[in-house]
Design a protein around this motif. Structure first.
Motif, PDB file in Angstrom:
ATOM      1  N   SER A 271       0.830  -1.201   0.000  1.00  0.00           N
ATOM      2  CA  SER A 271       0.000   0.000   0.000  1.00  0.00           C
ATOM      3  C   SER A 271       0.868   1.257   0.000  1.00  0.00           C
ATOM      4  CB  SER A 271      -0.886   0.006   1.254  1.00  0.00           C
ATOM      5  OG  SER A 271      -1.520   1.252   1.420  1.00  0.00           O
TER       6      SER A 271
ATOM      7  N   LYS B   5      -0.833   4.115   0.770  1.00  0.00           N
ATOM      8  CA  LYS B   5      -1.732   5.001   1.510  1.00  0.00           C
ATOM      9  C   LYS B   5      -1.017   5.480   2.769  1.00  0.00           C
ATOM     10  CE  LYS B   5      -5.899   2.544   0.105  1.00  0.00           C
ATOM     11  NZ  LYS B   5      -6.998   1.692   0.602  1.00  0.00           N
TER      12      LYS B   5
ATOM     13  N   ASP C 173      -1.449   3.733   6.082  1.00  0.00           N
ATOM     14  CA  ASP C 173      -0.830   2.418   6.270  1.00  0.00           C
ATOM     15  C   ASP C 173       0.664   2.504   6.596  1.00  0.00           C
ATOM     16  OD1 ASP C 173      -3.189   1.003   5.819  1.00  0.00           O
ATOM     17  OD2 ASP C 173      -2.851   0.929   3.650  1.00  0.00           O
TER      18      ASP C 173
END
Length: 120
Positions: A76, A78, A81
């Protein structure tokens, strides 16, 4: 499969260091204004300064200045995260994280260990 993570161009790495690196200092190593650029995985700090992908504007800059263990395990990018805790992840994700650790360890110098890291 042992060559699976070998870089295309051989890399001359320094012996790994175990110098303590504070989380505050790690956060400053984000590549902004020509600063160092570090990414930690499982508490180990890698110097990725020479890779533009981790510099501001790069596709992996979200990892710079952080222990990105969880995000890497989840593949990920993001921001939510990007954190060190991966203790609750399954076997598959832990395997992915270990692969990323191997990948980084064959390309980037280990410059220290995050002080107080519990995710080694």
């Amino acid at each position: 499969m042992s060559g699976k993570f070998e870089p295309k161009t051989p890399v001359q790495l320094n012996p790994p260091k175990s110098d303590p690196i504070s989380p505050e200092f790690l956060k400053q190593c984000n590549g902004v204004d020509g600063n160092l650029c570090y990414v930690a995985i499982k508490g180990q700090v890698f110097d990725v300064t020479g890779n533009k992908a981790y510099q501001p504007g790069g596709s992996y800059n979200v990892f710079a200045g952080h222990d990105a263990s969880r995000a890497l395990a989840l593949t990920s990018t993001k921001a939510e995260d990007v954190r060190p805790d991966w203790s609750d992840l399954g076997e598959k994700e832990v395997g992915v994280l270990n692969d990323w650790y191997t990948f980084f360890s064959k390309r980037y110098n280990i410059v220290g260990v995050v002080e107080g890291a519990a995710n080694l």
